[in-house]
Enzyme design. Sequence first.
Site, PDB file in Angstrom:
ATOM      1  N   GLU A 122       2.523  -3.104   0.248  1.00 46.51           N
ATOM      2  CA  GLU A 122       2.987  -2.099   1.208  1.00 46.51           C
ATOM      3  C   GLU A 122       1.780  -1.329   1.684  1.00 46.51           C
ATOM      4  OE1 GLU A 122       5.954   0.922   0.458  1.00 46.51           O
ATOM      5  OE2 GLU A 122       7.016  -0.535  -0.759  1.00 46.51           O
TER       6      GLU A 122
ATOM      7  N   TYR B 207      14.991  -2.020  -0.627  1.00 48.65           N
ATOM      8  CA  TYR B 207      14.120  -1.085  -1.333  1.00 48.65           C
ATOM      9  C   TYR B 207      15.035  -0.072  -2.019  1.00 48.65           C
ATOM     10  CZ  TYR B 207       9.965   1.978  -1.840  1.00 48.65           C
ATOM     11  OH  TYR B 207       8.928   2.748  -2.310  1.00 48.65           O
TER      12      TYR B 207
ATOM     13  N   ASP C  76       7.324  11.764   1.062  1.00 53.12           N
ATOM     14  CA  ASP C  76       6.244  11.608   0.097  1.00 53.12           C
ATOM     15  C   ASP C  76       5.925  12.882  -0.664  1.00 53.12           C
ATOM     16  OD1 ASP C  76       5.346   8.848   0.242  1.00 53.12           O
ATOM     17  OD2 ASP C  76       4.941   9.298   2.342  1.00 53.12           O
TER      18      ASP C  76
END
Lengths: 273, 406
Positions: free
Chosen positions: A51, A176, A62
Amino acid sequence: MIQTGQNRIDQLFADRSRKRFIPFITVGDPSLEVSFEIVKALVEAGSDLLELGVAYSDPLADGPTIQRASQRALANGVTIADVLAFVAKLRDAGINTPLVLFTYVNPVMQYGVERFFADLAKHGADGAVIPDLPAEENAEATAAAKKYGLHLISLVAPTSESRIKLIGEQASGFIYCVSSLGVTGARSQLRSDLAEFVQKVKASSGLPAAVGFGISTPEQVREVAAFSDGVIVGSAIVQQIERNLSLLAQPETKAEGMQHIKNFVQQLASGLQ
Amino acid sequence: MSTFNQQATVPDERGRFGRFGGKYVPETLMNALEELESAFADARKDPAFLAELAFLLREYAGRPTPLYFAERMTEALGGAQIYLKREDLNHTGAHKLNNALGQGLLAKRMGKKSIIAETGAGQHGVASATVAAKLGLSCKVFMGEEDIKRQALNVFRMRLLGAEVVPATSGTRTLKDATNEAIRYWVSQVEETFYVIGSVVGPHPYPYMVREFQKIIGEETRAQILEQIGRLPDEVVACVGGGSNAIGMFYPFLHDDVALCGVEAAGRGVDTAEHAATLTLGRPGVIHGAMTYLLQDEYGQVQEAHSISAGLDYPGVGPEHAYLKDTGRVRYTAVTDEEALGAVQFLCQTEGIIPALESAHAVAEVMKRAPEMAKDQVIVICLSGRGDKDVMSIQAALEQKGGAAE
């Protein structure tokens, strides 16, 4: 144009008996040149899919570690076009590992959604993860990815219970699975109901499921691999890069810094053997 | 305006105002947004919820706020008659409480024990801390480190009210980053926590829900002006950061023959890099979960905004404003830091009212606009908040200018 059947992600997961190791780095942290060498080291250390993070000013999904990496890459002026060129350079160097770009939606919109996927295919990438583009908003991106034989990787979270079916219907490549509530970043413990959650996602979508967010030790890699098809590690690797910044910055110590990162990743990936 | 063919209902069920709005958030939050949407829809149909909100707005917040004829200001400008909608007289000193009360009640109804909020100038933080105290909820307020410096008084007020003020140290350390941090925290605690967004920004249903809680400003104004002068005003002016006081004021007038004007912060000037004039100079993009106008570079990186007013210092804007700009129903303009400062002094000296720096932007626009209008025309300013919180920054700015208040 790449045909879907030939997409490297599909080739990788054609054999689901093997568990896959999927590292994340931010491209351009600390520089494009060093990132290039880190990718080579990651591949040598046993990575199955990579990734590649595109730095963004406001990375909402994040935690602090990847935020700082993003800031370092942005300070180097890294753009989507640079990351695409980076992918092409990896392909030219003979690296055939599946590559997906991890990017937020706004830079993709400004680049042009269709143009983004066309250029991903042209430069040899296999797909993209766009964490702030949920199922309700991804029609244009899904169509563009499909047109160019790429995968737009869907995320499923522990809170997605009632949405797993909706997400599964439009997902492609692999799913994911977000291991826990919260942003990216190392966690000491994973949820006790994680296995059950991943089983549900696999059963509902029929696609391979890789688990990410918060995984930072070989023990956690082993634990998660037991019930998933792949394990994604981001912040823990980015943290290693961060710890070795001063070594990586000097020509005479760079090799040593690279070796630290490679050893760390080898240890993580060894959790899969 | 008769030429304005607004859809009967915006947003649509996908949370879209034309091409703007939507839900661009991490998957982890999608379920919470769906729950919020349905809880809000239920609450709006529940007479008990509406009665409790109406009671609190009346008995606790002190609504309706006055619509006040600013006679000396009108005389001084020599044009249109100016009325001020006195949101500065709302409890906690700004319109923010209208929305915080609504969302606080909703949080309680949904069984949440804690609320979080982002704040720029601190007004929404204070309103949220107030509501949390009143309703017995715990409260964390995310505030940019830079704004914590600019708004020391409000930081103290929040702490006094029992809230925890969490400094946002990422990025530009202002409202944008406080919102990022609030969203990141929400993602980690989404099952227990209610996120009280303070403006008509964020993912659906927030822009819609906040409008519904703020439209009381325009509804009261409409009824009050009809009662006082027997007709609607010619123009209504409000400042726009995220844009909640403006949407609340404009919404009930959208289908009337009334000119609407939103005033953004031009900072050091729209011809400089230091401004917060999102609608004037931005391009469509995604920020904090919504497609809207956005200050960004050519690669889609969000740019720093600048305004002397912490509440307008935001590189995005509510998606409904983006829509109203594109349809042409609302005229958007921008005034500079210096003009806003001048407006603070002007309003203090003509009416004895210290406006918030945010609201002073609307006053500054009217100082340009009113003299161009006829004396029988009527213009209403949404005076969204009071300026007590700003006196330190106003003093510093005036001293720097060399023309300190004597």
